[in-house]
Scaffold this motif. Structure first.
Motif, PDB file in Angstrom:
ATOM      1  N   PHE A  73       0.846  -1.024   0.030  1.00  0.00           N
ATOM      2  CA  PHE A  73      -0.060   0.007  -0.155  1.00  0.00           C
ATOM      3  C   PHE A  73       0.779   1.314  -0.027  1.00  0.00           C
ATOM      4  N   GLU A  74       1.960   1.136   0.529  1.00  0.00           N
ATOM      5  CA  GLU A  74       2.932   2.333   0.836  1.00  0.00           C
ATOM      6  C   GLU A  74       3.249   2.754  -0.687  1.00  0.00           C
ATOM      7  N   ARG A  75       3.725   1.767  -1.435  1.00  0.00           N
ATOM      8  CA  ARG A  75       4.135   1.722  -2.665  1.00  0.00           C
ATOM      9  C   ARG A  75       2.954   2.469  -3.642  1.00  0.00           C
ATOM     10  N   VAL A  76       1.819   1.764  -3.563  1.00  0.00           N
ATOM     11  CA  VAL A  76       0.598   2.196  -4.409  1.00  0.00           C
ATOM     12  C   VAL A  76       0.181   3.589  -4.056  1.00  0.00           C
ATOM     13  N   CYS A  77       0.216   3.907  -2.891  1.00  0.00           N
ATOM     14  CA  CYS A  77       0.018   5.349  -2.532  1.00  0.00           C
ATOM     15  C   CYS A  77       1.092   6.321  -2.953  1.00  0.00           C
ATOM     16  N   ARG A  78       2.294   6.172  -2.874  1.00  0.00           N
ATOM     17  CA  ARG A  78       3.483   6.969  -3.675  1.00  0.00           C
ATOM     18  C   ARG A  78       3.222   7.035  -5.182  1.00  0.00           C
ATOM     19  N   MET A  79       2.677   6.022  -5.669  1.00  0.00           N
ATOM     20  CA  MET A  79       2.623   6.419  -7.112  1.00  0.00           C
ATOM     21  C   MET A  79       1.373   6.922  -7.434  1.00  0.00           C
ATOM     22  N   VAL A  80       0.355   6.768  -6.810  1.00  0.00           N
ATOM     23  CA  VAL A  80      -0.926   7.219  -6.886  1.00  0.00           C
ATOM     24  C   VAL A  80      -0.762   9.045  -6.673  1.00  0.00           C
ATOM     25  N   TRP A 161       5.646 -11.752  -2.448  1.00  0.00           N
ATOM     26  CA  TRP A 161       5.109 -10.838  -3.544  1.00  0.00           C
ATOM     27  C   TRP A 161       3.976 -10.250  -3.108  1.00  0.00           C
ATOM     28  N   LYS A 162       4.272  -8.722  -3.300  1.00  0.00           N
ATOM     29  CA  LYS A 162       3.049  -7.830  -3.006  1.00  0.00           C
ATOM     30  C   LYS A 162       2.540  -7.236  -4.456  1.00  0.00           C
ATOM     31  N   VAL A 163       1.084  -7.043  -4.440  1.00  0.00           N
ATOM     32  CA  VAL A 163       0.708  -6.264  -5.722  1.00  0.00           C
ATOM     33  C   VAL A 163       0.669  -4.735  -5.457  1.00  0.00           C
ATOM     34  N   TYR A 164       1.387  -4.023  -6.586  1.00  0.00           N
ATOM     35  CA  TYR A 164       1.059  -2.342  -6.628  1.00  0.00           C
ATOM     36  C   TYR A 164       0.422  -1.797  -7.707  1.00  0.00           C
ATOM     37  N   ASP A 165       0.083  -2.818  -8.486  1.00  0.00           N
ATOM     38  CA  ASP A 165      -0.922  -2.054  -9.665  1.00  0.00           C
ATOM     39  C   ASP A 165      -1.655  -3.134 -10.406  1.00  0.00           C
TER      40      ASP A 165
END
Length: 206
Positions: A73-80, A161-165
């Protein structure tokens, strides 16, 4: 954006396949993890009469247990948020992560409630040995409808493994939300966006 959310709601049940804490091991490949957990999740959707009847509590619980733990989630939020993440305070970042997570929970729970015997077809994983960033490509086969391509971008972390998109029919979830949120932040600031997300989440009863 509405069309993108419609696509998300029609296929997001597949995202649930990324969970089962006992299976999230570093040595398990991303595509193997997806395939191994798919049967369990789909069987739950098919057999749980409460979910089929629209029991919201069980649908949210399923989404909370089976989907969200597998996002970085941190990666997703950084990208968003893009550059807005870098200029945000720690408090603003935490607030956004909380409300965006709830937004995704609402979206995925709605999708799980709409599951109608879709079938998942997996494409061969094309990745170099030792790759820590891969794309798992799938198709959702719908009775009486055209297949929908759904690609999952995953990163390998210490805990698996974690999903980011998620890319649905060549449309990226991250890119779409970034486009949607950037105008609100530009016009009214990140605090305004966080409040609007919080209000919508509260109104939905999540």
């Amino acid at each position: 954006m509405k069309m993108f959310l419609k696509l998300v709601m029609s296929v997001t049940f597949a995202t649930a396949m990324f969970v089962n804490a006992s299976l999230v091991q570093a040595e398990v490949s991303a595509d193997e993890l997806v395939k191994r957990t798919a049967e369990d999740v789909l069987n739950t959707l098919k057999s749980d009469k409460d979910i089929q009847a629209g029991n919201q509590q069980k649908i949210y619980a399923l989404a909370e247990e089976k989907i969200l733990p597998n996002f970085d989630f941190e990666r997703v939020c950084r990208m968003v948020l893009g550059k807005n993440w870098r200029t945000a305070t720690p408090e603003q970042q935490a607030a956004f992560q909380k409300e965006f997570r709830t937004l995704l929970l609402r979206t995925y729970a709605t999708a799980l409630g709409k599951y109608k015997n879709q079938v998942i077809e997996y494409k061969p994983l094309r990745a170099e040995a030792g790759a820590k960033n891969v794309s798992v490509k799938t198709q959702i086969l719908q009775p009486g409808g055209q297949p929908i391509s759904v690609d999952y971008s995953l990163v390998k972390l210490d805990n698996g493994w974690k999903v980011y998109d998620i890319v649905i029919e060549s449309v990226s979830l991250v890119t779409n939300y970034r486009s949607q949120f950037s105008s609100e932040i530009r016009d009214n600031g990140l605090d305004s966006l966080n409040k609007k997300l919080a209000d919508k989440n509260k109104a939905s009863g999540v």
